[in-house]
Design a protein around this motif. Sequence first.
Motif, PDB file in Angstrom:
ATOM      1  N   LEU A  39     -31.088 -18.960  14.303  1.00 10.91           N
ATOM      2  CA  LEU A  39     -30.732 -18.130  13.143  1.00 10.91           C
ATOM      3  C   LEU A  39     -30.274 -18.593  11.683  1.00 10.91           C
ATOM      4  N   LEU A  40     -29.391 -19.509  11.713  1.00  6.32           N
ATOM      5  CA  LEU A  40     -28.651 -20.134  10.587  1.00  6.32           C
ATOM      6  C   LEU A  40     -29.102 -21.357  10.047  1.00  6.32           C
ATOM      7  N   GLN A  41     -30.332 -21.721  11.042  1.00  5.83           N
ATOM      8  CA  GLN A  41     -31.166 -22.922  10.406  1.00  5.83           C
ATOM      9  C   GLN A  41     -30.072 -24.131  10.168  1.00  5.83           C
ATOM     10  N   ALA A  42     -29.190 -24.180  11.367  1.00 11.65           N
ATOM     11  CA  ALA A  42     -27.991 -25.311  11.219  1.00 11.65           C
ATOM     12  C   ALA A  42     -28.577 -26.397  12.030  1.00 11.65           C
ATOM     13  N   ASP A  43     -27.648 -27.675  12.360  1.00 12.30           N
ATOM     14  CA  ASP A  43     -28.026 -28.756  12.980  1.00 12.30           C
ATOM     15  C   ASP A  43     -26.958 -28.938  14.180  1.00 12.30           C
ATOM     16  N   PHE A  44     -25.612 -28.667  14.108  1.00 11.25           N
ATOM     17  CA  PHE A  44     -24.838 -29.254  14.958  1.00 11.25           C
ATOM     18  C   PHE A  44     -24.039 -27.944  15.539  1.00 11.25           C
ATOM     19  N   LEU A  45     -23.283 -27.974  16.663  1.00 14.45           N
ATOM     20  CA  LEU A  45     -22.529 -26.916  17.360  1.00 14.45           C
ATOM     21  C   LEU A  45     -21.311 -27.458  17.968  1.00 14.45           C
ATOM     22  N   ALA A  46     -20.071 -27.457  17.776  1.00 11.69           N
ATOM     23  CA  ALA A  46     -18.822 -27.660  18.567  1.00 11.69           C
ATOM     24  C   ALA A  46     -18.113 -26.184  18.813  1.00 11.69           C
ATOM     25  N   ILE A  63     -23.515 -29.056  20.814  1.00 12.09           N
ATOM     26  CA  ILE A  63     -24.761 -29.492  20.720  1.00 12.09           C
ATOM     27  C   ILE A  63     -25.224 -30.551  19.657  1.00 12.09           C
ATOM     28  N   ASN A  64     -25.924 -31.468  20.090  1.00 13.49           N
ATOM     29  CA  ASN A  64     -26.332 -32.448  18.899  1.00 13.49           C
ATOM     30  C   ASN A  64     -25.066 -33.318  18.469  1.00 13.49           C
ATOM     31  N   MET A  65     -24.103 -33.376  19.146  1.00 12.90           N
ATOM     32  CA  MET A  65     -22.976 -34.099  18.900  1.00 12.90           C
ATOM     33  C   MET A  65     -22.745 -34.928  19.896  1.00 12.90           C
ATOM     34  N   SER A  66     -22.196 -36.323  19.372  1.00 15.01           N
ATOM     35  CA  SER A  66     -22.084 -37.513  20.756  1.00 15.01           C
ATOM     36  C   SER A  66     -20.618 -37.177  21.272  1.00 15.01           C
ATOM     37  N   ASP A  67     -20.705 -37.284  22.803  1.00 16.65           N
ATOM     38  CA  ASP A  67     -19.478 -37.262  23.452  1.00 16.65           C
ATOM     39  C   ASP A  67     -18.269 -38.267  23.134  1.00 16.65           C
ATOM     40  N   ASP A  68     -18.806 -39.334  22.720  1.00 11.85           N
ATOM     41  CA  ASP A  68     -17.603 -40.303  22.402  1.00 11.85           C
ATOM     42  C   ASP A  68     -17.134 -39.799  20.814  1.00 11.85           C
ATOM     43  N   ASN A  69     -17.791 -39.488  20.090  1.00  9.72           N
ATOM     44  CA  ASN A  69     -17.068 -38.941  18.898  1.00  9.72           C
ATOM     45  C   ASN A  69     -16.537 -37.727  19.072  1.00  9.72           C
TER      46      ASN A  69
END
Length: 254
Positions: A39-46, A63-69
């Motif tokens: 909806l918001l045309q965004a890239d990442f979620l935590a 979503i789209n974020m690394s587990d290690d980070n």
Amino acid sequence: MYLTSRELALVSDIFALLADHAMPEDVLRFEVGRRLLDLLQADFLASYVWDDTLGRFDRRVSINMSDDNLREYEQHFQFNDPIAPRLQPLRTAVRVTDVVPHEELVRTEIYNDFLRRDGLHWGMNLFVWAGEQNIGDLRIWRGEHRENFSDRELALFELVRPAFTAALVRSRAAPLPAADHNGAPADPDSVNGALSLLTPREREVVALVAEGLLDKEIAQRLGISYTTVRTHLDRSFHKLGVSNRSRLARLLRR
């Protein structure tokens, strides 16, 4: 507020999801977050839940974020975070730059050693409250190549807040399914039912994980990107009620 046909379809989908009183709260945060990225045309979620007893954010979905980070955030950066303490007391959707000026943010450790590693640049957060209890949040970000969120996009995010809050409250009040000591559903019928929720591609990814393949190997095998593999795997984890690959493998061996 006028909605385009695209926005109306996406908002309707979110509200239909929020009307499902049977959805576990971690799955709810993930599925609402996934739809809000569209909806918001965004890239990442935590997304986290604040634990008053431990004094920390816990129960991550992403979503789209690394587990290690994200583990670095959970172990260090959340205790040295200039953003969340300013946003958490607020009860509406807020752009990060409305609270922490961007020129200030880019000089911080959390930006240079955490956010920047995954490409996060422009943020918009919502901390959800039930009375005096912070019961969850949604942290949505765009990459540096994008523009900051507009007032209209902020209003769209806020539009979802009341129904999302009510759905989280209902999910918290619902009884949890029985689980074994490994955190997997104890009832085989529950397992089969959960597996039926996976899309065909998610089932392919899950099967390859169970074979022991790494994410990059799965991406090569299926001809998809590493990021897409992570998205399918994150969705599968939450639909199946497991938190890591080993629990997923044990679940599939039942």
